[in-house]
Design an enzyme around this catalytic site. Structure first.
Site, PDB file in Angstrom:
ATOM      1  N   SER A 107       0.839  -1.195   0.000  1.00  0.00           N
ATOM      2  CA  SER A 107       0.000   0.000   0.000  1.00  0.00           C
ATOM      3  C   SER A 107       0.880   1.252   0.000  1.00  0.00           C
ATOM      4  CB  SER A 107      -0.973  -0.046   1.177  1.00  0.00           C
ATOM      5  OG  SER A 107      -2.024   0.868   1.009  1.00  0.00           O
ATOM      6  N   ASP A 120      -9.707  -3.760  -6.075  1.00  0.00           N
ATOM      7  CA  ASP A 120      -9.210  -3.084  -4.876  1.00  0.00           C
ATOM      8  C   ASP A 120     -10.043  -1.822  -4.648  1.00  0.00           C
ATOM      9  OD1 ASP A 120      -7.810  -1.608  -2.966  1.00  0.00           O
ATOM     10  OD2 ASP A 120      -5.838  -2.084  -3.800  1.00  0.00           O
ATOM     11  N   HIS A 157      -7.882  -5.137  -1.300  1.00  0.00           N
ATOM     12  CA  HIS A 157      -6.717  -4.343  -0.923  1.00  0.00           C
ATOM     13  C   HIS A 157      -5.895  -5.135   0.088  1.00  0.00           C
ATOM     14  CE1 HIS A 157      -4.373  -0.688  -0.524  1.00  0.00           C
ATOM     15  NE2 HIS A 157      -4.356  -0.901   0.795  1.00  0.00           N
TER      16      HIS A 157
END
Length: 318
Positions: free
Chosen positions: A139, A265, A291
């Site tokens: 991320s 996502d 995600h």
């Protein structure tokens, strides 16, 4: 390695939330070191120690993550099982203790990535000459890692291969996605921990930013406009989200790199994913995964697929 989502996790939201909250994380016995930073601050780095001559993996966590995040524990457990060594450096303020400098951390933090990797790699190469050194980011940590790989391609040659998972490659589109509908659940989760840290930061440095504007921020755009952008040298949120997005530097990366983002996502819808990158970059956009989810198996599910995917790329480059 192809990802196939379990039928009992049918949506991007479920594939995101369930692995993070409800699948048991493997136990990892970390060894912590505290490092003084070049600007008079500190970071905490959690290590797993492997066998002599085996590879080393550094993992950069996501927004408000840590070595206790589900993906970090899963990866470092596999690293340890293989006899490899690894480390999870904590971004400023993410190790359980507020940092000492005015700054925090951000998606374009290539400078922070650089000095951490250089220090880790120098120590590792001294003890294990010729050993492989790999870097991964998840991320926000994945975006920051990609920024460093693309901004400093000569310097980045000390890394043998890199992997980015679920990075917000286009921060503006990701920010817009997180500012509406069900996705506000994630935004509220982030602000729930970010705002108290910022209030403590104001106790350290009165007047550092506008307290009332911070408390009024309802989304990441407003938060970044008050805190992240001005603290880290950006004009405003728009400037930060544009300049820090990793999509701009993908064509400049010269280290073998896997960039993996699920098309479903919720943090960055698949139609915003970039398709331009250097020949050294593998763009892998599976249909499912959410995600940083990628759970597999029958209920209650397992986290093992993602760390195996990461190490598979490190070993085989595909």
């Amino acid at each position: 390695m192809k990802y196939n989502a379990p039928k009992w996790l049918p949506s991007g939201h479920l594939q995101t939330i369930y692995p993070a909250l409800y699948i048991n994380k493997p136990k990892v016995d970390f060894r912590r070191e505290r490092w003084d930073t070049p600007d008079g601050d500190f970071i905490d780095v959690d290590f797993v120690d492997g066998q002599a001559g085996q590879p080393f993996v550094v993992l950069f966590h996501g927004l408000e993550g840590s070595s206790d995040s589900h993906y970090a524990r899963a990866l470092m457990a596999l690293v340890k099982e293989r006899g490899w060594s690894g480390a999870v450096p904590h971004f400023r303020g993410c190790s359980g203790e507020l940092n000492q400098a005015p700054r925090f951390y951000h998606s374009g933090d290539a400078q922070e990535i650089a000095w951490v990797i250089q220090r880790l790699q120098a120590a590792y190469s001294t003890q294990h000459p010729g050993g492989k050194f790999y870097a991964a980011g998840v991320s926000l940590g994945g975006n920051a890692l990609l920024r460093w790989l693309g901004e400093s391609p000569d310097q980045a040659a000390i890394v043998d291969a890199a992997v980015s998972i679920s990075a917000p490659l286009d921060l503006a589109q990701g920010g817009a996605s997180l500012s509406s509908g069900f996705n506000m659940l994630y935004t509220r989760m982030f602000l729930k921990t970010l705002k108290p840290k910022c209030l403590k930061k104001l106790d350290q440095f009165p007047g550092l930013f506008n307290r009332n504007a911070l408390l009024a921020a309802k989304n990441l755009y407003e938060f970044d406009n008050v805190v992240t952008a001005p603290l880290h040298g950006y004009l405003d949120t728009d400037d930060y989200w544009n300049r820090a997005s990793a999509k701009h530097v993908l064509p400049d990366i010269r280290v073998p790199t896997l960039v993996m983002n699920a098309l479903n996502d919720p943090f960055l819808p698949g139609h915003h994913l970039p398709h331009k990158a250097s020949s050294h970059v593998t763009l892998d956009y599976p249909k499912h995964g959410g995600h940083v989810g990628f759970a597999v198996g029958k209920p209650p599910g397992s986290l093992h697929w993602l760390p195996e995917k990461i190490l598979h790329f490190f070993e085989r480059g595909r």
